[in-house]
Design a protein around this motif. Structure first.
Motif, mmCIF file in Angstrom:
data_model
loop_
_atom_site.group_PDB
_atom_site.id
_atom_site.type_symbol
_atom_site.label_atom_id
_atom_site.label_comp_id
_atom_site.label_asym_id
_atom_site.label_seq_id
_atom_site.Cartn_x
_atom_site.Cartn_y
_atom_site.Cartn_z
ATOM 1 N N VAL A 99 -4.560 5.229 -1.282
ATOM 2 C CA VAL A 99 -3.750 5.726 -0.178
ATOM 3 C C VAL A 99 -3.098 7.080 -0.464
ATOM 4 O O VAL A 99 -2.920 7.895 0.439
ATOM 5 C CB VAL A 99 -2.698 4.671 0.230
ATOM 6 C CG1 VAL A 99 -1.581 4.577 -0.808
ATOM 7 C CG2 VAL A 99 -2.112 4.983 1.603
ATOM 8 N N HIS A 100 -2.760 7.351 -1.711
ATOM 9 C CA HIS A 100 -2.059 8.608 -2.023
ATOM 10 C C HIS A 100 -3.039 9.683 -2.496
ATOM 11 O O HIS A 100 -2.628 10.682 -3.066
ATOM 12 C CB HIS A 100 -0.954 8.365 -3.063
ATOM 13 C CG HIS A 100 -1.451 7.707 -4.328
ATOM 14 N ND1 HIS A 100 -2.056 6.481 -4.326
ATOM 15 C CD2 HIS A 100 -1.407 8.091 -5.630
ATOM 16 C CE1 HIS A 100 -2.364 6.136 -5.576
ATOM 17 N NE2 HIS A 100 -1.996 7.114 -6.384
ATOM 18 N N ARG A 101 -4.327 9.455 -2.220
ATOM 19 C CA ARG A 101 -5.395 10.413 -2.530
ATOM 20 C C ARG A 101 -5.364 10.867 -3.988
ATOM 21 O O ARG A 101 -5.242 12.062 -4.302
ATOM 22 C CB ARG A 101 -5.317 11.639 -1.611
ATOM 23 C CG ARG A 101 -5.552 11.298 -0.149
ATOM 24 C CD ARG A 101 -5.693 12.537 0.699
ATOM 25 N NE ARG A 101 -6.137 12.192 2.034
ATOM 26 C CZ ARG A 101 -5.326 11.886 3.042
ATOM 27 N NH1 ARG A 101 -4.015 11.866 2.848
ATOM 28 N NH2 ARG A 101 -5.807 11.576 4.225
ATOM 29 N N PRO A 102 -5.518 9.902 -4.916
ATOM 30 C CA PRO A 102 -5.512 10.263 -6.336
ATOM 31 C C PRO A 102 -6.852 10.908 -6.710
ATOM 32 O O PRO A 102 -7.853 10.720 -6.010
ATOM 33 C CB PRO A 102 -5.347 8.920 -7.034
ATOM 34 C CG PRO A 102 -6.013 7.955 -6.117
ATOM 35 C CD PRO A 102 -5.762 8.469 -4.716
ATOM 36 N N ILE A 115 0.841 -1.207 0.000
ATOM 37 C CA ILE A 115 0.000 0.000 0.000
ATOM 38 C C ILE A 115 0.877 1.259 0.000
ATOM 39 O O ILE A 115 0.661 2.202 -0.762
ATOM 40 C CB ILE A 115 -0.959 -0.018 1.211
ATOM 41 C CG1 ILE A 115 -1.935 -1.197 1.048
ATOM 42 C CG2 ILE A 115 -1.739 1.287 1.329
ATOM 43 C CD1 ILE A 115 -2.765 -1.475 2.279
ATOM 44 N N LEU A 116 1.910 1.232 0.858
ATOM 45 C CA LEU A 116 2.788 2.405 0.968
ATOM 46 C C LEU A 116 3.561 2.666 -0.319
ATOM 47 O O LEU A 116 4.003 3.793 -0.562
ATOM 48 C CB LEU A 116 3.761 2.228 2.140
ATOM 49 C CG LEU A 116 3.113 2.187 3.527
ATOM 50 C CD1 LEU A 116 4.158 1.944 4.596
ATOM 51 C CD2 LEU A 116 2.372 3.498 3.806
ATOM 52 N N LEU A 117 3.723 1.611 -1.134
ATOM 53 C CA LEU A 117 4.436 1.769 -2.401
ATOM 54 C C LEU A 117 3.799 2.873 -3.252
ATOM 55 O O LEU A 117 4.491 3.660 -3.896
ATOM 56 C CB LEU A 117 4.426 0.428 -3.160
ATOM 57 C CG LEU A 117 5.218 0.380 -4.455
ATOM 58 C CD1 LEU A 117 6.695 0.625 -4.191
ATOM 59 C CD2 LEU A 117 5.035 -0.985 -5.126
ATOM 60 N N ALA A 118 2.459 2.926 -3.230
ATOM 61 C CA ALA A 118 1.761 3.945 -4.024
ATOM 62 C C ALA A 118 2.125 5.348 -3.541
ATOM 63 O O ALA A 118 2.276 6.280 -4.335
ATOM 64 C CB ALA A 118 0.260 3.723 -3.957
ATOM 65 N N GLN A 119 2.267 5.496 -2.208
ATOM 66 C CA GLN A 119 2.679 6.813 -1.673
ATOM 67 C C GLN A 119 4.095 7.144 -2.099
ATOM 68 O O GLN A 119 4.413 8.281 -2.449
ATOM 69 C CB GLN A 119 2.569 6.819 -0.140
ATOM 70 C CG GLN A 119 1.131 6.912 0.343
ATOM 71 C CD GLN A 119 1.046 7.076 1.853
ATOM 72 O OE1 GLN A 119 1.796 6.425 2.574
ATOM 73 N NE2 GLN A 119 0.129 7.905 2.318
ATOM 74 N N VAL A 121 -6.917 -5.084 -0.872
ATOM 75 C CA VAL A 121 -5.617 -4.451 -0.594
ATOM 76 C C VAL A 121 -5.235 -3.551 -1.773
ATOM 77 O O VAL A 121 -4.749 -2.423 -1.600
ATOM 78 C CB VAL A 121 -4.513 -5.505 -0.330
ATOM 79 C CG1 VAL A 121 -3.152 -4.833 -0.215
ATOM 80 C CG2 VAL A 121 -4.822 -6.301 0.924
ATOM 81 N N ALA A 122 -5.486 -4.065 -2.995
ATOM 82 C CA ALA A 122 -5.188 -3.272 -4.189
ATOM 83 C C ALA A 122 -6.015 -1.986 -4.196
ATOM 84 O O ALA A 122 -5.548 -0.922 -4.612
ATOM 85 C CB ALA A 122 -5.451 -4.084 -5.448
ATOM 86 N N LEU A 123 -7.253 -2.090 -3.691
ATOM 87 C CA LEU A 123 -8.096 -0.888 -3.620
ATOM 88 C C LEU A 123 -7.499 0.113 -2.615
ATOM 89 O O LEU A 123 -7.439 1.321 -2.887
ATOM 90 C CB LEU A 123 -9.528 -1.280 -3.220
ATOM 91 C CG LEU A 123 -10.502 -0.126 -3.004
ATOM 92 C CD1 LEU A 123 -10.608 0.752 -4.263
ATOM 93 C CD2 LEU A 123 -11.901 -0.644 -2.627
#
Lengths: 215, 418
Positions: A154-157, A103-107, A147-149
């Motif tokens: 997580v990075h507020r796209p 999840i943090l990867l997206a951030q 989890v993918a969702l």
């Protein structure tokens, strides 16, 4: 200003053969959009063009009035990382990272500092609080998709692109997943654009773009 | 997003990937470490042997002794590790010592030992040759007085005033000179040379114990009856020594003196430098073979790095594609693979360095020290830096191709493959 505007975009298999004929699409903020069509109609190709993963053979895609074709590949990567989230059909997670790190990867890719508290809060909201430290191989397909969702949010796209999010699910799960997607997107102020052949979810979207099947 | 941020993301992905394939990662690290350790150990041992050889050589230009193997003459008289070739008349040695080409000549009379430490009959010129300094007691002057090298004193526990009887020959099992004992008058300060492992006594002591002549040294056991031990009044012309250590008066002597001695007398002249070069030449074949083997292991380890990363790349193709879709620039994906090669290389090199040094230290403690070789693992050879750099470069080089393939991860298929 539209969130996404595609004007006269087309993609080709080769010089003579169009994947789909030139089309227009405008997505306003909050206007959840469904791209509906049978297999081979070019739904995923259209998503690729909207995400800047490929450039159209003709026409133009603008994201918040920024032409994607005017950006180089690296800038398109950054734009995708910052402003878009993805929910994919098959491969959802990086196998070597645990749930929280996935999840943090997206951030990280959005260029923001990892915020584990937000990742855990999202997981809790999606009913996966106890799975934070697990590896993807320890999750069911449905858990992995949630989890993918969380990673997509997580990075507020401002835009979430989903490819066939419900195609393998039964009716009950299909309704649950699409409701969850739309609820969470709304909660985070994101707009959902989904591509599918699954007409069961048509009613959940305020705009539907139908792609014809290939003759 | 800063480069630092990209690098941190690449690093996270790299370490996660290495952890996910822990067994393969550890195997590759171990293989690289074995190669590096072997090369390091060989380097340390050969460098220390060369340095020890130079210290023991003590600036000796030429050794004159009985005819026989020149290498044996050098090993027995300079390095004190082989049996002597025989004895030579002291009168002949005195004649050689008096030649104008000779700056310093130090006689040696060998043949006896005490607890495997060799007893060397010589004069005070020996002290000057090895830079010996009295650390305790006083310099032995009279027959049957003895000076102990630092290592001898440490091992035997003897101090000035102690008495001991030497053995015939160079082993503990040989018969002893029980009827006569030496008295220790002093102990030399340590020099790091072979002199630390010698018991030094005036020449007269040897002639006292072996009156008519010094028997053919090393041909043990040797026998001499009491009748021969009634000392004194030896005919100087009959006295014999084992070897004469010579320093030249001028470089020109190197061209003339050995030839003159070898051609014109029953003596043999041998150059320590030439003989040791010959010996290291023989040893060098073995060392070179081991070095080649170690280099081969490092190459194999690099191929292991390549193979492990290529396999991981094939496994992670979908992951890399996903990363690109999620917005990872090509550089992040590339760094994530390169960092894996760097981690494996660094871990292998550090482990190899430590293992190589530890192995030499263990060798020095368990095997070499009792033999007087004095190997130690906690010293650095200048060439080690090259070994480290080359091994790291090979590990990184092996990850270049997989990293390039990761860099080229094609986005044209985009979401279609995910």
């Amino acid at each position: 200003m539209p969130l996404l505007a595609a004007s006269r975009i087309g993609a080709r298999h080769d010089a003579q053969d169009w994947v789909f004929p030139p089309l227009d699409l405008v997505v306003e903020p909050g206007q959840n959009t469904l791209i509906l069509g049978p297999s081979g109609s070019g739904k995923t190709t259209l998503l690729n063009l909207l995400a800047g993963l490929a450039l159209p053979a003709q026409g133009e895609v603008r994201f918040r009035d920024q032409s994607l074709a005017a950006l180089d590949e690296s800038a398109r990567d950054r734009l995708r990382g910052r402003h878009m989230g993805f929910v994919l059909q098959r491969l959802h997670l990086i196998a070597s990272l645990n749930v929280v790190d996935n999840i943090l990867l997206a951030q990280r890719l959005a260029g923001s500092a990892p915020d584990p508290a937000r990742a855990r809060a999202l997981l809790a909201r999606l009913g996966l609080g106890v799975h934070a430290e697990r590896m993807p191989a320890q999750l069911s397909q449905g858990e992995a998709q949630r989890v993918a969702l969380a990673r997509a949010l997580v990075h507020r796209p401002s835009l979430i692109l989903a490819d066939e999010p419900t195609s393998a699910l039964d009716d009950a799960n299909c309704a649950a997943v699409i409701s969850l997607l739309l609820e969470q997107a709304a909660a985070e102020g994101a707009t959902l654009v989904a591509a599918t052949h699954d007409a069961r979810i048509k009613a959940h979207f305020s705009q539907v773009l139908s792609l014809p099947g290939r003759a | 997003m800063s480069l630092l941020h990209d690098a941190a993301t690449g690093w996270l992905l790299a370490t996660a990937s290495l952890r996910a394939r822990l067994a393969a990662t550890l195997l590759t690290v171990a293989l690289l470490a074995v190669g590096v350790a072997l090369i390091i150990a060989l380097l340390l041992v050969s460098r220390q042997l060369e340095a020890k050889s130079e210290r023991d050589n003590a600036g000796i230009d030429l050794v004159v002794g009985a005819k026989g193997s020149p290498l044996q003459l050098i090993l027995s008289s300079v390095y004190h590790v082989d049996i002597p070739t025989g004895n030579i008349p002291q009168a002949d040695a005195t004649r050689v010592a008096a030649l104008p080409m000779v700056r310093r000549a130090v006689p040696l009379a060998l043949g006896d030992s005490y607890r495997r430490f060799r007893i060397v009959g010589t004069d005070t010129g020996f002290d000057a040759l090895y830079g010996l300094r009295v650390a305790a007691g006083t310099r032995a002057q009279r027959p049957m007085e003895a000076m102990l090298g630092a290592e001898v004193a440490r091992t035997t526990g003897m101090a000035p005033g102690a008495r001991f009887a030497g053995n015939h020959g160079l082993s503990d099992s040989a018969a002893g000179h029980t009827e006569e004992s030496f008295i220790v008058t002093g102990v030399f300060a340590p020099t790091g040379s072979v002199a630390d492992r010698l018991i030094v006594t005036p020449l007269d002591s040897v002639w006292h114990l072996h009156p008519s002549k010094v028997p053919p040294a090393g041909r043990e056991p040797h026998a001499h009856g009491d009748a021969n031990h009634d000392d004194a009044d030896q005919d100087a012309a009959q006295r014999k020594i084992t070897a004469l250590l010579i320093q030249y008066a001028s470089p020109l002597a190197a061209a003339r003196l050995p030839r003159e001695i070898n051609a014109g007398s029953a003596l043999q002249a041998a150059s320590p430098a030439a003989e040791m070069t010959r010996l290291f030449g023989f040893l060098g074949i073995g060392i070179d073979t081991l070095r080649a083997l170690a280099a081969l292991i490092v190459v194999l380890a690099s191929l292991g790095v390549f193979s492990a990363l290529s396999a991981a790349m094939a496994e992670r193709r979908g992951d890399l594609q996903l990363l690109r879709v999620l917005g990872a620039p090509r550089g992040v994906v590339c760094v994530s693979v390169l960092a894996q090669g760097a981690v494996i290389g660094l871990a292998g090199v550090i482990l190899g360095l430590l293992s190589g040094h530890l192995a030499v230290e263990a060798l020095g403690a368990g095997l070499a020290r009792p033999q007087g070789i004095g190997l130690g693992g906690w010293t650095w050879a200048a060439d080690e830096a090259w070994v480290v750099l080359v091994a790291l470069a090979m590990a990184l080089g092996a990850s270049l191709m997989p990293a390039w393939r990761a860099y080229r991860t094609n986005l044209s298929a985009g979401l279609a493959e995910l």
